[in-house]
Each structure stands twice: as structure tokens, then as C-alpha cells.
Design a protein around this motif. Structure first.
Motif, PDB file in Angstrom:
ATOM      1  N   ARG A  35     -17.697   7.688 -10.564  1.00 51.68           N
ATOM      2  CA  ARG A  35     -16.262   7.183 -10.613  1.00 51.68           C
ATOM      3  C   ARG A  35     -16.450   5.411 -10.700  1.00 51.68           C
ATOM      4  NH1 ARG A  35     -11.189   6.782  -6.939  1.00 51.68           N
ATOM      5  NH2 ARG A  35      -9.609   5.816  -8.443  1.00 51.68           N
TER       6      ARG A  35
ATOM      7  N   ASN B  34      -3.116  -5.145 -10.699  1.00 55.83           N
ATOM      8  CA  ASN B  34      -2.111  -3.844 -10.352  1.00 55.83           C
ATOM      9  C   ASN B  34      -2.177  -3.226 -11.495  1.00 55.83           C
ATOM     10  OD1 ASN B  34      -0.187  -4.997 -11.461  1.00 55.83           O
ATOM     11  ND2 ASN B  34       0.823  -5.869  -9.855  1.00 55.83           N
ATOM     12  N   ARG B  35      -1.050  -2.088 -11.122  1.00 49.26           N
ATOM     13  CA  ARG B  35      -0.863  -1.524 -12.460  1.00 49.26           C
ATOM     14  C   ARG B  35      -0.185  -2.153 -13.436  1.00 49.26           C
ATOM     15  NH1 ARG B  35       3.445   3.381 -12.835  1.00 49.26           N
ATOM     16  NH2 ARG B  35       2.836   4.322 -14.573  1.00 49.26           N
ATOM     17  N   ASN B  36       0.553  -2.983 -13.606  1.00 46.35           N
ATOM     18  CA  ASN B  36       1.150  -3.930 -14.615  1.00 46.35           C
ATOM     19  C   ASN B  36       0.127  -5.094 -15.180  1.00 46.35           C
ATOM     20  OD1 ASN B  36       3.803  -3.489 -12.351  1.00 46.35           O
ATOM     21  ND2 ASN B  36       4.031  -2.720 -14.457  1.00 46.35           N
ATOM     22  N   PHE B  37      -0.643  -5.369 -14.273  1.00 47.65           N
ATOM     23  CA  PHE B  37      -1.379  -6.779 -14.669  1.00 47.65           C
ATOM     24  C   PHE B  37      -2.910  -6.318 -14.811  1.00 47.65           C
ATOM     25  CE2 PHE B  37       2.321  -8.860 -12.098  1.00 47.65           C
ATOM     26  CZ  PHE B  37       3.079  -8.941 -13.115  1.00 47.65           C
ATOM     27  N   GLY B  38      -3.394  -5.142 -15.442  1.00 51.33           N
ATOM     28  CA  GLY B  38      -4.439  -4.859 -15.315  1.00 51.33           C
ATOM     29  C   GLY B  38      -5.556  -5.866 -16.273  1.00 51.33           C
ATOM     30  N   ALA B  62      -6.681   1.998  -9.425  1.00 58.09           N
ATOM     31  CA  ALA B  62      -7.361   2.745 -10.127  1.00 58.09           C
ATOM     32  C   ALA B  62      -7.042   3.237 -11.434  1.00 58.09           C
ATOM     33  CB  ALA B  62      -7.126   4.287  -9.352  1.00 58.09           C
ATOM     34  N   SER B  63      -5.818   2.812 -12.083  1.00 61.95           N
ATOM     35  CA  SER B  63      -5.532   3.099 -13.437  1.00 61.95           C
ATOM     36  C   SER B  63      -6.053   2.199 -14.422  1.00 61.95           C
ATOM     37  CB  SER B  63      -3.861   2.722 -13.488  1.00 61.95           C
ATOM     38  OG  SER B  63      -3.527   1.780 -13.338  1.00 61.95           O
ATOM     39  N   ASN B  64      -6.838   1.242 -13.877  1.00 62.86           N
ATOM     40  CA  ASN B  64      -7.471   0.386 -14.768  1.00 62.86           C
ATOM     41  C   ASN B  64      -9.005   0.604 -14.960  1.00 62.86           C
ATOM     42  OD1 ASN B  64      -5.110  -1.359 -14.975  1.00 62.86           O
ATOM     43  ND2 ASN B  64      -5.736  -2.230 -13.007  1.00 62.86           N
TER      44      ASN B  64
ATOM     45  N   GLN C  65      -0.725   3.010 -21.067  1.00 57.64           N
ATOM     46  CA  GLN C  65      -1.508   1.925 -20.179  1.00 57.64           C
ATOM     47  C   GLN C  65      -2.784   1.558 -20.549  1.00 57.64           C
ATOM     48  OE1 GLN C  65      -1.151   2.358 -16.000  1.00 57.64           O
ATOM     49  NE2 GLN C  65      -2.530   0.480 -15.613  1.00 57.64           N
ATOM     50  N   SER C  66      -3.765   2.791 -20.762  1.00 57.68           N
ATOM     51  CA  SER C  66      -5.073   2.422 -20.791  1.00 57.68           C
ATOM     52  C   SER C  66      -5.361   1.625 -22.092  1.00 57.68           C
ATOM     53  CB  SER C  66      -6.079   3.715 -20.498  1.00 57.68           C
ATOM     54  OG  SER C  66      -6.150   3.976 -19.112  1.00 57.68           O
ATOM     55  N   HIS C  69      -4.617  -1.947 -22.596  1.00 62.11           N
ATOM     56  CA  HIS C  69      -5.577  -2.735 -21.939  1.00 62.11           C
ATOM     57  C   HIS C  69      -6.892  -2.787 -22.624  1.00 62.11           C
ATOM     58  CE1 HIS C  69      -2.510  -3.843 -18.660  1.00 62.11           C
ATOM     59  NE2 HIS C  69      -2.588  -4.582 -19.413  1.00 62.11           N
ATOM     60  N   ALA C  75      -1.870  -8.546 -22.956  1.00 63.84           N
ATOM     61  CA  ALA C  75      -0.388  -8.210 -22.791  1.00 63.84           C
ATOM     62  C   ALA C  75      -0.382  -7.576 -21.268  1.00 63.84           C
ATOM     63  CB  ALA C  75       0.151  -7.275 -23.959  1.00 63.84           C
ATOM     64  N   MET C  76       0.867  -7.592 -20.726  1.00 61.86           N
ATOM     65  CA  MET C  76       1.280  -7.072 -19.474  1.00 61.86           C
ATOM     66  C   MET C  76       2.011  -5.735 -19.837  1.00 61.86           C
ATOM     67  SD  MET C  76       2.417 -10.491 -17.545  1.00 61.86           S
ATOM     68  CE  MET C  76       3.111 -11.227 -19.222  1.00 61.86           C
ATOM     69  N   PHE C  77       1.781  -4.713 -18.730  1.00 61.70           N
ATOM     70  CA  PHE C  77       2.240  -3.356 -19.121  1.00 61.70           C
ATOM     71  C   PHE C  77       3.408  -3.225 -18.068  1.00 61.70           C
ATOM     72  CE2 PHE C  77       1.875   0.599 -16.947  1.00 61.70           C
ATOM     73  CZ  PHE C  77       2.520   1.637 -17.872  1.00 61.70           C
ATOM     74  N   ALA C  78       4.323  -2.244 -18.686  1.00 63.60           N
ATOM     75  CA  ALA C  78       5.245  -1.810 -17.479  1.00 63.60           C
ATOM     76  C   ALA C  78       5.662  -0.504 -18.225  1.00 63.60           C
ATOM     77  CB  ALA C  78       6.450  -2.637 -17.505  1.00 63.60           C
TER      78      ALA C  78
END
Lengths: 275, 275, 275, 275
Positions: A35, B34-38, B62-64, C65-66, C69, C75-78
Motif C-alpha cells: 500500500r 486532506n480529502r479536499n486538497f489532495g 488515504a483517498s489521495n 476525486q482520484s 487530481h 483544482a480543489m475537490f469537494a
């Protein structure tokens, strides 16, 4: 100790026969990438594909599936935890590469042991990176198959017991003999100990001293072994090509990224194949 | 206040020694995303890799993981929530960069505090973006280690208490002294306050006024600090390089994207290294 | 009906002021991309970034999301389902673009209604794609804010009630007046109805008749509106630029892919900005 | 058996009419890509998009969503397990391509049968890869619709019962007639059996003997069929184009990667369209 020259390239990289298909160029199965270190197996796999291997399968942590195909749709994916599938894919390969990004935890050890139990003398096994560390740490017996080990100097110390400062050609040669393996000791001037010779790579640039270079070389070694019948030459040519491309890129770059070497493989191999 | 010139580049960017390996060029651990600013931590990490850092690890949400390796297989990944691993990776780094895309919620604060408790005087810590805001909001004590802060003017206002309109060289100088840190105050004409000097960056283009530019600079600062022994010069050269590449690209582009600066690093650094 | 010329470009695309920062170039929040149509919002978002918007946030299905990015770290994500965050990000934008890949199910409708309730007269709202279909299907009242609608001919039929064959300049003009909106009716010769004029785009090539072109235009419109103070000119220049780049690419391509137009934006805008 | 020439290209690749929209260039729905073989359907889908199809939808395993959009935002995604959606998307297509990376397990079989039950005589169905193997293994009846089969020699052996060594033009011709299908027998010199003729592709290079080449061809066939009204010519031109681009790339590359052929499609088709 013989110094490699560019003559190894046309001696190894054959002109492809007109009547051939992807099976002609071998199946490479790569095992690695937990991972944390998914990038390592992605680079190794891409190196095998761009070196011209016919069919490439990447066995890795499930979390690496998306990034693998986002970068390299040409490779097939398998989940490292699905052990039956892993055994099948290892058994069906011409060349197995294990180690890039594998890690050294219990799961990695179990995977490595499964691969060691599965490979046969009709296959070639490339052992790289953390797989070498695992062999050393757990005193694993290497399988009795055609073997290529690609340690860097610290990994070689762990495996051979020879401290880096003591890694002379004579001691390396003896250790390689004892392991009954081709050993590629990676450093700024990589040395290769095959069953019948000892070789010095005259190339290499500090611009390639960056993470992922070894993973890329392991994949290239796998790709060359899958295609070229003389295995000593295949390993030598892969090492030489890796450094030669890096030197060419370093003529205009302060650091050479592994993926740039991969991208350059198809053209470099074209320009240096047999006539 | 001294105005930077291109002389900072060959003074800083050494020719790489032939006998070196990736360890020679430093370990950089980046914490953020974080999840928003990967995307922020991806760009910072890529900047460190392309600047030539030897080994780069990205600790992020982890989402990044997938997007990180899809863009940058050369970096290693770690999950920001796995605190033991985070501590190990921070402790093992030569340079730690915290902040790009970290956010300002409780989890971010906890991560920042953990990093502050882990770093030692043998390491260099770069504090950027939302990490600066967190320090200001929660009146955190900065750790007593070699420190580089890279605020933009609003973040600097939050941290130093000096309103943007009042950010004169004298007041900035005094505040930097009090923080016992090198401070890079980012604006269209970035200023750098090191322990021994105050510097003005003469470069910079409005074409680089776009999201992600600061994250990219933070990663470059980390990459330069990991490689170049004079830390003042490393920071100055990173700032200068960032703007110089942007100006070159702006000669033909209305806006310069951060990833384009990253891609241009290896060649720019080659062309401006020591002779 | 006035025919656009290249004069709209330097009239609109200002030289960037030296003393500026990303905030100078506006915040664009894009809303769209359900699980099936994630590519649409990725292309729209990339178009806004590459057009030079200062800060871009993409509100989309979590599953995107993935890929966002991996393609566009800038870009930022939400997550579209986090309604509080969505409201905050919409409220904080200078320009909101809703529609690319949004879909037409109940969740999409709820999101659209939330956006309509949040936007204010200080913002500009671009309504595209399935958002237009939703407005027509559910007889939604458009919010009383500066509005740009970017329907293709079928979507315009749904919204205006004018069958494609009957979409004459006069009827379109009257319908746009009634909607109190700038309307971009996309076809091989796109027409634009602003509060004070009616315009014909003389450019456009059948090579751009491929999926994603409209999403890309919507993102460009958002990016131009965020930067250029005359909103009529911003829309006109975005439409013209989109087709002009497509025509240039079509000189050597049978089909022009949307992402190629996006990649060409920074250079095209540089070459056609005000002197 | 007629040998193809470059004349097939301008005979097939029409100049696009000025007054057209994406619907003019057809809807292609591709079905394939299980968890292991996601790259295959990504390449097939990209080939359809880059060949100029108007709208492309990829129905694949849910785990392939991110990599699809990271590589190809121009395609729409659907989850292969959502059977109602699958039926709708297959029913709404002009051309359906099934097989790349589909696999041969029970789920794959169920999907294939669902597609066979859904397609109608107004559509064209391209059956490739593992879908062909499934037809052979399970003795499935091919649907009575315009059919193109794209087996490699081993798949053709499975389907036709003719051993590779016995695959003469006469026997292939007879088997294609019996299947009432256009059959593309892929080898280093691919043969095409249409309802009214038998054709030999004179092009092809061993540099294209690598994984993913067949998937790419299947997608191109789908893309050409969606756009060009003479279906025999569409298939012939797709095969010829695929090899011609590969040969051009092989002039400087030892191996040609499938994605490189895809990237080259828009320019190649421009240069060889009708005048």
C-alpha cells in the motif's frame, strides 16, 4: 572483470522476426507494491512493457489498481492477496520479477515464499529490493531456478554478509557463485556477476541517484530476459541501457526521473538493435 | 535588503559528485493533503522529486493514494491517519514539509502537533499553507529546530500579527527574528528573511497567480534543503528558481500552471548549476 | 446579429497587472459529474484552470476525486453530497458553473436547487448541460442573478420551447430576453444572446463534434467570467477562443479532443491578449 | 484475396460535413474490462474516441472508473453490474464493442448474453477477445445483427474449429460465411473476410506484438463503424490504419505501445481523409 561496452547492445537486442506475435516476446509477471510503495511496482512494470515484453502482469496491493491502469493500461492487474491467482500467474510466466515495493512485513514474506515455491527451472526469477532484504532477514533458501538478484550495496551486504567497504570483485564473485545466481550489485558503477563472468558497467550518472531507479532497472531486466535468449547478455544489456539512457538525459537534466528512462526505451532499443 | 540575482543559482546548485547514491540527496517527508486538497500535496511532492531530492515520502489522506501514484510513482505514500508510521517517517527525514492542503480541522491540528513533537534539531522543518494558519489560530509554539516558514501575505498577517499594509521589511525582519525562523513572505515580489539577511526576489510574473503555486514552492524549498548544505542559499535559490521558470514560461503563456514549473525543474537546474 | 471577430480577444483578455495574486483572477466553483459523467466536470474544471482562473474548486461525486487530481492537481475537490460544504463553496465563489455531467436524477435536481437558492446577485452563474434539462423538465425558476446559459440546440428547445427548426435569431432573442440571461446556443455556428446584443460565432469546425466539447466551453466561460470584468465580452471571447483553438488544431487533426483545446489555452490567450 | 492499399483510406474517411454535431459521428458503447483487465477496455475506448466517434460510453467493472477518467475524460462510464443501465446503453448505441478485457467467468458470460439479447439489426456489434472465447466455449448463438468478429488466430481456432496451421483463406472464408459475419483474423498479416470479399492487410510490424494491440484495434473498428456508412470499408480502413501507424512509429521504436497508436489517430486520419 570485464568492462561493458555498447557492443553488448546489438549482440543482445535482436531484430524482431516478421512472423511473430506477443507470445514471442515473453510473459513477465511482476510481484510487488504494497500500500505504501505502489509506485515502485508501477515503474518496474512500465519498464518491462516499454522494453518490449509481450505480456506483462502486475501482482500488487489492490489499492494500486487504479494508478497502475491510469499510467499503464498495457499491463494486466492482479490482487496480491488472491493467492490462487498469484500462483497461476507466476506459474504461467516466462520471467517473474519480485521485490519492487514489496515491503518486509509478514504478508510480503508469505508472498515471497509462495513465489519461491511456485517457480520452476523453466522460468527465470528476478529478485529485487525488499525481497532481497527478506531473504537475508529470514535466511530463506533461494529456489533452484535461473536467478537474477539486483541488490544495491546495502541489500548486497545484508544478503552476502559482505560489508559495503569489503565488497571487492573477488568476494562478490565468490558470494555470487555460492548463491548460484547472476548478481547485479547496483552502485554508481554497477557490477554484474553472471555464472561465467564478472562485468563492470562503465556508465552511470549521479543524476540518476533518485528513488525508483532500481525498480525501473529490475523491470527492464525482466523485460530483456523475456525477449532475449542469452540470459547473461540480457542482464548486461539491460544494465547498460539503463545507464546509457540516464547519461543521455543527464546531458540536459540535473536529475533524471525513472519514468523518463522508461519513456526513452523504445527509441533507444531501436537505435541499438542488431542490424 | 539585498536583491537576489542569478548568482544564487551556481552558488547553491552543486555539481553532483560522481560517487553518490540517492541517500546523498536527502530524504524529504511531506505532510498534507486532506480529502479536499489532495492536489496541493501532490504538487509539493512532485516539486521535491523533480528538484532532485533523493527519496520522497508523501503522508496524506488515504483517498489521495491513487492520484499520487498516477502522477508521481517516484514518491512513496503513507496514510496520514496511521500515527506510528507518520512519526517514523517524520523522524527518518532530513527535511519535513508540512502544510500544503493540510486543512485546518481538528485532525489537521493533531497531525501538525505530532510533527512538531517529533522533529529534532538535526532536521529542517518547512511550515507552509494551512499549517501556518493553524499555528496562528491555536497559538502553537514552533519547535526549536531549523525552521522555514513560507506564508503568503495573509498567512503572514495571521502569524506575525502585522497587517498586510504594514508588512514593511523592518517589521517583517523583527518578526522573523522573534520566530527564530527563515521566513519567505510570498507576494508578487517575494521577500526572504533568513537568520543572517533579508532578501528581495526581483522576479515573478502575474501569470503565476494561480492555485497551487505556493504548494509547488514549498516542495521545491524542501527539495533544495535536502540537497544543498547551506540552508540560506537553498531557500533563496528555490525561490529564485520558481520565479525564473515561471517568467520563462510566461513568455508564451497567459497563465503558468504549477505542474509546468515542476516539469521544467530538471533542465533549469542543470543549466544553472555550479561549473 | 453581429459577427464576432478576433477583435473580441484583445478587447477582453487584459494584460495581467504586475501587482496581483490568485484572488485577483477569481474563484470558480464548478458543480457536476455524477458517477457516470465524471469526465465532463473534469474537463470543465481543467478549462477554468487553464483559462487562468485564480482558484478552482470542483464539487462532484466522491468517486471522481482520484481522477480529478490525477489529471488536475491544481483544482480543489469537494463531495457533492456534503451539502453544507457545497453551500459554503458556492457562496464563496465569484462564478459558479453548474451542469457538466450533473445528470438528471433526484440528487442532481436537489443539488441544482440548492445552488439556485445559494447564489446571489454579486455572483455570476453559468448553467450548462443537464442542469438546463433539469430546469426545463421541472419548470424551475432561474435565480435572479447574472446568468449565462450554454445549451446546445436540443437543450435550448427544451428550455425555450422553440423547436430546433424554429430557432431563428428573433425567437432566440425574445426567449433570452424573457429568461433575463445571456444565452449561448451551441451549434456548428454558435449564437450568443447577451442583454444588449446578439452575436454569431463565425468559427467552428466539424472536427470538434465530439463528446466533452460543451463541458469544456462551459469551464472556459466560467474562467473568463472570473477574470474579465465585462461579462458580455468574457462570454463572447470564451466562445471565440474555443472555436479558434479547435480550428487551429483541426488543420492537422481529423478530430479535436476537448483536452487538447484545454492544453492550448495558456498559449492562445497569451498570443491574443491586450497589448 | 485482395490486398489492401492506402486507397481504402480516402475511400472511407470522409471529410466531415460542416453542419454536423457529435450525434452525426455515432454512439459507441464498449463493454469489457473486469477487475484484472481494465487496461484493455481503456485502450479500446480511447481508440474509439481518438478515431472520432461522437459519443463513447465504457461499461466496465466499477474498479476501473478512476483510471478511465484519469486517462480519458471524454468517455462516459457505466458499471457493468448495473444491468438495467447496461441494457439501456447498449440499446442506445449505433455500435457496440464487447470483449476487451471482459474475461471468461460467469459474470462475463452473463454480460455477453445480455448484450446479445439486446442488440438489434439496426446496430453493429463488434465481438472481440474473451467474448469470442466465451462464444466458442459455451456454443453461444451469435445474434442476427451486423456482426464484426476480431479474433486472433487462437481465438479464431476456438470459434471456427480450424486449427491455426489449417487457417487457409478458403477455410476461413467458408467459416466466416457460416457465421454470417465480417471476420478479422489478426496475425502479423491480418486477413479480413467481409460478406462480399476477402482481404489481406499488407502492413504490420513485429514492433506491435505487445499486449493491448488487439484491444486498440477493436476500439478503432468500433469508432470507424460509427462514422463511416460503408461498413466493409470501415473495417478495412481501421485495420489498415492501425498497422500503418504502427509501421510509422516502428521506424524509430523497437516496440510500439498501443496508446501511441491511439494518440496518433487524429493526425493520421486527417492526412488520409477524402479530398
Amino acid at each position: 572483470m570485464e568492462t561493458l561496452t555498447a557492443a553488448i547492445l546489438p549482440q543482445t537486442i535482436r531484430q524482431r522476426p516478421a512472423n511473430s506475435h506477443k507470445g514471442t516476446y515473453g510473459r513477465v509477471t511482476l510481484v510487488g507494491g504494497n500500500r505504501n510503495f505502489g509506485g515502485a511496482i508501477l515503474m518496474a512494470s512500465a519498464a518491462a512493457v516499454y522494453a518490449g515484453a509481450g505480456l506483462v502482469t502486475t501482482i500488487t496491493d489492490a489499492s494500486n489498481q487504479s494508478s497502475l491502469h491510469a499510467r499503464l493500461p498495457e499491463a494486466m492487474f492482479a490482487d496480491m492477496r488472491q493467492t490462487t491467482q498469484l500462483t497461476d500467474l507466476v506459474a504461467g510466466a516466462d520471467v517473474v520479477v519480485i521485490g519492487p515495493g514489496l515491503g518486509t512485513d509478514d504478508a510480503a514474506l508469505a508472498t515471497l515464499q509462495q513465489v519461491f515455491q511456485t517457480v520452476t527451472a523453466q522460468q527465470t526469477l528476478v529478485v529485487d529490493g525488499s525481497a532481497i532484504t527478506l531473504v537475508a532477514q529470514h535466511h530463506l533458501t533461494l529456489p533452484a531456478v535461473p536467478l537474477v538478484l539486483t541488490p544495491h550495496q546495502m541489500e548486497w551486504q545484508r544478503l552476502s554478509g559482505i560489508a559495503i567497504a569489503d565488497q571487492t570483485p573477488e568476494r562478490n564473485r565468490a558470494a555470487a557463485n555460492q548463491l548460484n545466481a547472476t548478481v547485479v550489485v547496483k552502485s554508481h558503477r554497477t557490477q554484474i556477476y553472471t555464472p561465467t563472468g564478472s562485468f563492470q558497467n562503465p556508465l552511470g550518472t549521479p543524476a540518476q541517484a533518485t528513488g525508483g531507479m532500481g525498480d525501473t532497472l529490475a523491470g527492464m531486466v525482466g523485460g530483456f530476459l523475456a525477449q532475449f535468449s542469452d540470459h547473461q547478455d540480457a542482464v548486461l544489456a539491460a544494465v547498460y541501457t539503463h545507464s546509457a539512457i540516464a547519461e543521455a538525459l543527464a546531458a540536459s537534466q540535473y536529475v533524471v526521473l525513472p519514468h523518463q528512462i522508461i519513456d526513452a526505451l523504445p527509441q533507444y532499443m531501436h537505435d541499438h538493435q542488431a542490424h
